[in-house]
Write a protein that holds these residues in place. Structure first.
Motif, PDB file in Angstrom:
ATOM      1  N   PRO A  55      76.946  18.442   0.751  1.00 56.54           N
ATOM      2  CA  PRO A  55      75.415  18.580   0.188  1.00 56.54           C
ATOM      3  C   PRO A  55      75.363  20.325   0.372  1.00 56.54           C
ATOM      4  O   PRO A  55      74.592  21.002  -0.288  1.00 56.54           O
ATOM      5  CB  PRO A  55      74.449  17.801   0.938  1.00 56.54           C
ATOM      6  N   GLY A  56      75.819  20.729   1.642  1.00 53.23           N
ATOM      7  CA  GLY A  56      75.497  22.131   2.124  1.00 53.23           C
ATOM      8  C   GLY A  56      76.384  22.881   1.166  1.00 53.23           C
ATOM      9  O   GLY A  56      75.678  24.112   0.845  1.00 53.23           O
ATOM     10  N   THR A  57      77.552  22.630   0.609  1.00 55.79           N
ATOM     11  CA  THR A  57      78.195  23.368  -0.299  1.00 55.79           C
ATOM     12  C   THR A  57      77.664  23.403  -1.802  1.00 55.79           C
ATOM     13  O   THR A  57      77.333  24.429  -2.219  1.00 55.79           O
ATOM     14  CB  THR A  57      79.646  22.841  -0.608  1.00 55.79           C
ATOM     15  N   TRP A  58      76.904  22.213  -2.111  1.00 55.34           N
ATOM     16  CA  TRP A  58      76.013  22.075  -3.246  1.00 55.34           C
ATOM     17  C   TRP A  58      74.957  23.167  -3.177  1.00 55.34           C
ATOM     18  O   TRP A  58      74.513  23.771  -4.231  1.00 55.34           O
ATOM     19  CB  TRP A  58      75.838  20.627  -3.834  1.00 55.34           C
ATOM     20  N   LEU A  59      74.239  23.086  -1.819  1.00 50.37           N
ATOM     21  CA  LEU A  59      73.306  24.016  -1.741  1.00 50.37           C
ATOM     22  C   LEU A  59      73.501  25.396  -1.838  1.00 50.37           C
ATOM     23  O   LEU A  59      72.797  26.203  -2.523  1.00 50.37           O
ATOM     24  CB  LEU A  59      72.437  23.575  -0.606  1.00 50.37           C
ATOM     25  N   LEU A  60      74.670  25.921  -1.443  1.00 51.35           N
ATOM     26  CA  LEU A  60      75.131  27.102  -1.544  1.00 51.35           C
ATOM     27  C   LEU A  60      75.241  27.408  -2.927  1.00 51.35           C
ATOM     28  O   LEU A  60      74.931  28.581  -3.603  1.00 51.35           O
ATOM     29  CB  LEU A  60      76.474  27.296  -0.752  1.00 51.35           C
ATOM     30  N   ALA A  61      75.764  26.604  -3.664  1.00 54.95           N
ATOM     31  CA  ALA A  61      76.030  26.888  -5.089  1.00 54.95           C
ATOM     32  C   ALA A  61      74.628  27.004  -5.890  1.00 54.95           C
ATOM     33  O   ALA A  61      74.546  27.822  -6.722  1.00 54.95           O
ATOM     34  CB  ALA A  61      76.846  25.762  -5.491  1.00 54.95           C
ATOM     35  N   ALA A  62      73.855  26.127  -5.593  1.00 47.92           N
ATOM     36  CA  ALA A  62      72.535  26.280  -6.219  1.00 47.92           C
ATOM     37  C   ALA A  62      71.693  27.529  -5.882  1.00 47.92           C
ATOM     38  O   ALA A  62      71.118  28.069  -6.691  1.00 47.92           O
ATOM     39  CB  ALA A  62      71.672  25.037  -5.736  1.00 47.92           C
ATOM     40  N   ALA A  98      71.244  21.675 -11.484  1.00 48.48           N
ATOM     41  CA  ALA A  98      72.185  20.872 -11.183  1.00 48.48           C
ATOM     42  C   ALA A  98      72.883  20.736 -10.220  1.00 48.48           C
ATOM     43  O   ALA A  98      72.867  19.579  -9.571  1.00 48.48           O
ATOM     44  CB  ALA A  98      73.325  21.031 -12.493  1.00 48.48           C
ATOM     45  N   ALA A  99      73.246  21.754  -9.496  1.00 48.68           N
ATOM     46  CA  ALA A  99      73.598  21.760  -8.055  1.00 48.68           C
ATOM     47  C   ALA A  99      72.762  21.272  -7.043  1.00 48.68           C
ATOM     48  O   ALA A  99      72.944  20.625  -6.219  1.00 48.68           O
ATOM     49  CB  ALA A  99      74.232  23.130  -7.764  1.00 48.68           C
ATOM     50  N   GLY A 100      71.481  21.768  -7.177  1.00 46.67           N
ATOM     51  CA  GLY A 100      70.382  21.238  -6.332  1.00 46.67           C
ATOM     52  C   GLY A 100      70.317  19.385  -6.456  1.00 46.67           C
ATOM     53  O   GLY A 100      70.224  18.816  -5.560  1.00 46.67           O
ATOM     54  N   ALA A 101      70.451  19.248  -7.669  1.00 41.00           N
ATOM     55  CA  ALA A 101      70.161  17.721  -7.843  1.00 41.00           C
ATOM     56  C   ALA A 101      71.452  16.998  -7.228  1.00 41.00           C
ATOM     57  O   ALA A 101      71.548  16.022  -6.639  1.00 41.00           O
ATOM     58  CB  ALA A 101      70.143  17.492  -9.589  1.00 41.00           C
ATOM     59  N   ILE A 102      72.525  17.492  -7.370  1.00 38.48           N
ATOM     60  CA  ILE A 102      74.067  16.870  -6.919  1.00 38.48           C
ATOM     61  C   ILE A 102      73.853  17.031  -5.426  1.00 38.48           C
ATOM     62  O   ILE A 102      74.166  16.118  -4.534  1.00 38.48           O
ATOM     63  CB  ILE A 102      75.348  17.657  -7.613  1.00 38.48           C
ATOM     64  N   ALA A 103      73.414  17.891  -4.785  1.00 38.23           N
ATOM     65  CA  ALA A 103      73.229  18.119  -3.451  1.00 38.23           C
ATOM     66  C   ALA A 103      72.396  17.003  -3.006  1.00 38.23           C
ATOM     67  O   ALA A 103      72.746  16.260  -1.832  1.00 38.23           O
ATOM     68  CB  ALA A 103      72.793  19.622  -3.044  1.00 38.23           C
ATOM     69  N   THR A 104      71.335  16.795  -3.820  1.00 39.93           N
ATOM     70  CA  THR A 104      70.444  15.589  -3.253  1.00 39.93           C
ATOM     71  C   THR A 104      70.871  14.068  -3.246  1.00 39.93           C
ATOM     72  O   THR A 104      71.037  13.627  -2.301  1.00 39.93           O
ATOM     73  CB  THR A 104      68.989  15.653  -4.126  1.00 39.93           C
TER      74      THR A 104
END
Length: 120
Positions: A55-62, A98-104
């Motif tokens: 989730p942290g990586t996806w949040l960085l991407a978001a 999309a990255a925020g949704a994937i992080a969640t």
């Protein structure tokens, strides 16, 4: 109309904030995207590239996508943005959502998986 010293706070803060966004958003986009790439590269060297997608990586991407989407605002302050800037900002904004949704989703799956492991 003359601006007195009391009126300076009315226009200085927004101007400083806007110029801060102009300078920071493209740099933050590049730095955050670099962090994501480094996380994936480190995991790939360790032998499991999929372990980097937390989730942290996806949040960085978001966050990187959000800063990239703000680049349209940056370009508009210096003149009329080119068509490719508007398209790139739209793509970055969609990627950020999309990255925020994937992080969640990833955090929820991790929580459910950990709950299942702890109970057994």
């Amino acid at each position: 109309m003359l601006l007195s010293s009391e009126d300076a706070g009315i226009w200085i803060l927004p101007v400083v904030l806007l110029f801060g966004v102009v300078v920071v958003s493209p740099i933050a986009c590049a730095v955050l995207a670099g962090r994501v790439v480094l996380r994936i590269a480190r995991s790939a060297v360790a032998g499991d590239a999929w372990a980097a997608f937390t989730p942290g990586t996806w949040l960085l991407a978001a966050a990187s996508g959000t800063c990239g989407a703000m680049c349209q605002f940056t370009a508009s302050l210096f003149g009329r943005p080119a068509a490719w800037v508007e398209s790139a900002s739209f793509v970055c904004g969609c990627f950020a959502l999309a990255a925020g949704a994937i992080a969640t989703f990833t955090a929820t799956l991790n929580r459910c998986h950990k709950d299942g492991v702890d109970r057994s």
